[in-house]
Write an enzyme that holds these catalytic residues in place. Sequence first.
Site, PDB file in Angstrom:
ATOM      1  N   LYS A  13       0.814  -1.133   0.053  1.00  0.00           N
ATOM      2  CA  LYS A  13      -0.208  -0.153   0.021  1.00  0.00           C
ATOM      3  C   LYS A  13       0.907   1.304  -0.007  1.00  0.00           C
ATOM      4  O   LYS A  13       0.805   2.193  -0.611  1.00  0.00           O
ATOM      5  CB  LYS A  13      -1.004  -0.110   1.309  1.00  0.00           C
ATOM      6  N   ARG A  88     -10.278   0.278   8.111  1.00  0.00           N
ATOM      7  CA  ARG A  88      -9.762  -1.052   8.418  1.00  0.00           C
ATOM      8  C   ARG A  88     -10.758  -1.787   9.139  1.00  0.00           C
ATOM      9  O   ARG A  88     -10.634  -3.133   9.471  1.00  0.00           O
ATOM     10  CB  ARG A  88      -8.619  -1.026   9.190  1.00  0.00           C
ATOM     11  N   ARG A 127      11.446  -5.659   4.936  1.00  0.00           N
ATOM     12  CA  ARG A 127      11.470  -4.076   4.619  1.00  0.00           C
ATOM     13  C   ARG A 127      12.331  -3.201   5.430  1.00  0.00           C
ATOM     14  O   ARG A 127      12.810  -3.256   6.382  1.00  0.00           O
ATOM     15  CB  ARG A 127       9.930  -3.575   5.070  1.00  0.00           C
ATOM     16  N   ARG A 160      10.900  -1.216  10.927  1.00  0.00           N
ATOM     17  CA  ARG A 160       9.982  -0.766  11.814  1.00  0.00           C
ATOM     18  C   ARG A 160       9.705  -1.849  13.039  1.00  0.00           C
ATOM     19  O   ARG A 160      10.251  -3.235  12.810  1.00  0.00           O
ATOM     20  CB  ARG A 160       8.733  -1.021  11.108  1.00  0.00           C
ATOM     21  N   ARG A 171      -0.745  -9.258  13.086  1.00  0.00           N
ATOM     22  CA  ARG A 171      -1.242  -8.508  12.363  1.00  0.00           C
ATOM     23  C   ARG A 171      -2.051  -8.931  11.210  1.00  0.00           C
ATOM     24  O   ARG A 171      -3.015  -8.474  10.755  1.00  0.00           O
ATOM     25  CB  ARG A 171      -0.009  -7.499  11.636  1.00  0.00           C
TER      26      ARG A 171
HETATM   27  P1  AP5 Z   1       4.900  -1.654   1.806  1.00  0.00           P
HETATM   28  O1  AP5 Z   1       4.396  -0.745   0.679  1.00  0.00           O
HETATM   29  O2  AP5 Z   1       5.585  -0.939   2.855  1.00  0.00           O
HETATM   30  O3  AP5 Z   1       3.412  -2.380   2.293  1.00  0.00           O
HETATM   31  P2  AP5 Z   1       2.155  -1.847   3.087  1.00  0.00           P
HETATM   32  O4  AP5 Z   1       0.987  -2.381   2.609  1.00  0.00           O
HETATM   33  O5  AP5 Z   1       2.177  -0.389   3.206  1.00  0.00           O
HETATM   34  O6  AP5 Z   1       2.507  -2.396   4.501  1.00  0.00           O
HETATM   35  P3  AP5 Z   1       2.422  -1.899   5.911  1.00  0.00           P
HETATM   36  O7  AP5 Z   1       3.124  -2.948   6.676  1.00  0.00           O
HETATM   37  O8  AP5 Z   1       2.537  -0.576   6.052  1.00  0.00           O
HETATM   38  O9  AP5 Z   1       0.720  -2.101   6.404  1.00  0.00           O
HETATM   39  P4  AP5 Z   1      -0.017  -2.202   7.492  1.00  0.00           P
HETATM   40  O10 AP5 Z   1      -1.251  -2.284   7.068  1.00  0.00           O
HETATM   41  O11 AP5 Z   1       0.523  -3.539   8.199  1.00  0.00           O
HETATM   42  O12 AP5 Z   1       0.875  -1.154   8.517  1.00  0.00           O
HETATM   43  P5  AP5 Z   1       0.327   0.234   8.864  1.00  0.00           P
HETATM   44  O13 AP5 Z   1       1.601   1.297   9.045  1.00  0.00           O
HETATM   45  O14 AP5 Z   1      -0.972   0.777   7.910  1.00  0.00           O
HETATM   46  O15 AP5 Z   1       5.455  -3.025   1.490  1.00  0.00           O
HETATM   47  C1  AP5 Z   1       6.095  -3.825   2.141  1.00  0.00           C
HETATM   48  C2  AP5 Z   1       7.338  -4.156   1.590  1.00  0.00           C
HETATM   49  O16 AP5 Z   1       7.355  -5.122   0.507  1.00  0.00           O
HETATM   50  C3  AP5 Z   1       8.410  -3.235   1.530  1.00  0.00           C
HETATM   51  O17 AP5 Z   1       9.802  -3.628   1.695  1.00  0.00           O
HETATM   52  C4  AP5 Z   1       8.420  -3.100  -0.158  1.00  0.00           C
HETATM   53  O18 AP5 Z   1       9.714  -2.651  -0.778  1.00  0.00           O
HETATM   54  C5  AP5 Z   1       8.066  -4.512  -0.514  1.00  0.00           C
HETATM   55  N1  AP5 Z   1       6.994  -4.591  -1.973  1.00  0.00           N
HETATM   56  C6  AP5 Z   1       6.125  -3.822  -2.130  1.00  0.00           C
HETATM   57  N2  AP5 Z   1       5.569  -4.095  -3.281  1.00  0.00           N
HETATM   58  C7  AP5 Z   1       6.248  -5.159  -3.831  1.00  0.00           C
HETATM   59  C8  AP5 Z   1       6.216  -6.220  -5.061  1.00  0.00           C
HETATM   60  N3  AP5 Z   1       5.271  -5.656  -5.846  1.00  0.00           N
HETATM   61  N4  AP5 Z   1       6.734  -7.035  -5.038  1.00  0.00           N
HETATM   62  C9  AP5 Z   1       7.924  -7.119  -4.044  1.00  0.00           C
HETATM   63  N5  AP5 Z   1       8.154  -6.525  -2.727  1.00  0.00           N
HETATM   64  C10 AP5 Z   1       7.173  -5.384  -2.726  1.00  0.00           C
HETATM   65  O19 AP5 Z   1      -0.216   0.309  10.381  1.00  0.00           O
HETATM   66  C11 AP5 Z   1       0.802  -0.260  11.582  1.00  0.00           C
HETATM   67  C12 AP5 Z   1      -0.085  -0.503  12.604  1.00  0.00           C
HETATM   68  O20 AP5 Z   1      -0.816   1.098  12.883  1.00  0.00           O
HETATM   69  C13 AP5 Z   1      -1.383  -1.332  12.670  1.00  0.00           C
HETATM   70  O21 AP5 Z   1      -0.831  -2.707  12.926  1.00  0.00           O
HETATM   71  C14 AP5 Z   1      -2.348  -0.596  13.976  1.00  0.00           C
HETATM   72  O22 AP5 Z   1      -1.654  -1.081  14.731  1.00  0.00           O
HETATM   73  C15 AP5 Z   1      -2.050   0.587  13.416  1.00  0.00           C
HETATM   74  N6  AP5 Z   1      -3.212   1.254  12.615  1.00  0.00           N
HETATM   75  C16 AP5 Z   1      -2.953   1.692  11.286  1.00  0.00           C
HETATM   76  N7  AP5 Z   1      -3.942   2.160  10.604  1.00  0.00           N
HETATM   77  C17 AP5 Z   1      -5.068   1.706  11.328  1.00  0.00           C
HETATM   78  C18 AP5 Z   1      -6.344   1.830  11.228  1.00  0.00           C
HETATM   79  N8  AP5 Z   1      -7.109   2.397  10.074  1.00  0.00           N
HETATM   80  N9  AP5 Z   1      -7.074   1.578  12.443  1.00  0.00           N
HETATM   81  C19 AP5 Z   1      -6.671   1.002  13.571  1.00  0.00           C
HETATM   82  N10 AP5 Z   1      -5.323   1.074  13.754  1.00  0.00           N
HETATM   83  C20 AP5 Z   1      -4.454   1.282  12.502  1.00  0.00           C
HETATM   84 MG    MG Z   2       2.438   0.924   4.940  1.00  0.00          MG
END
Ligand code: AP5
Ligand code: MG
Length: 217
Positions: A13, A88, A127, A160, A171
């Site tokens: 994402k 979410r 990552r 992270r 997660r």
């Molecule tokens: P990346 O692009 O970083 O993936 P992402 O989908 O952004 O993954 P996140 O881990 O950030 O998602 P998340 O939803 O768990 O975390 P968030 O920060 O939102 O890519 C991942 C890796 O893969 C990278 O190394 C990249 O280079 C590689 N990659 C990308 N595309 C690729 C491809 N096509 N092929 C190969 N490799 C690839 O949330 C964190 C925490 O915050 C949650 O656990 C929760 O506690 C809280 N939180 C956040 N939002 C909410 C909400 N709406 N409600 C409640 N709690 C929330």
């Molecule tokens: Mg992200």
Amino acid sequence: MQIILMGPPGAGKGTQAAELVKKFGIPQISTGDMFRAAVNEGTELGKKAAECMKTGALVPDEVTVGIVKERLSKADCAKGFILDGFPRTVDQADSLNKILADLGKNLSAVLNIHVPAEDLIERAVGRRICKNCGSTYHVKFNPSHKENICDNCGGELFQRADDNEETMKNRLSVYENSTRPLIEYYKKAGKYTEIDGRQAIGKVTEEMEKVLSSVED
Ligand code: AP5
Ligand code: MG
Ligand code: ZN
């Protein structure tokens, strides 16, 4: 254009949102990034969020909806935005409908990045993120030219705190229970497209841009 980028943890994402920001000139709204910034600043919000993020649990809906509502009312969102990691839960999605109605805006597209569960742990654990500019890398799939140094700005890369196998398992189970139901929710609402996130990063972007070129504002 009001876009939701959905998908399980590690699906890509954030990586894709950064590309869409360049292409469309509208901001990326990542609730995860906002919570991490609050944790670093040591605010009350940061203290609440840190507890949840440490284990991979969701931050309570009312807290999350509150920060999104405030953020979407800012001037830079007037021409649209890319939501990354929000909504979410079904409650968050219902709240987003209300926020959009209050702003007089429609949802333009929901892009769901599909990646099988078995690939996601490897994506998260490998990552690396730039401390300085936030650029995202992967040790195997998208490495920086120099180890641990950002190609973009020369900053140092970090991992992270929640990108370890144990937290990632939690997660993923939170995703299955709370977030996956949104696929049906948005399928029913109309504007839903599934994108194959197993393709190379550039291919995924191309596919998204193709979908977005034909949506209404
Ligand atoms: P990346 O692009 O970083 O993936 P992402 O989908 O952004 O993954 P996140 O881990 O950030 O998602 P998340 O939803 O768990 O975390 P968030 O920060 O939102 O890519 C991942 C890796 O893969 C990278 O190394 C990249 O280079 C590689 N990659 C990308 N595309 C690729 C491809 N096509 N092929 C190969 N490799 C690839 O949330 C964190 C925490 O915050 C949650 O656990 C929760 O506690 C809280 N939180 C956040 N939002 C909410 C909400 N709406 N409600 C409640 N709690 C929330
Ligand atoms: Mg992200
Ligand atoms: Zn950088």
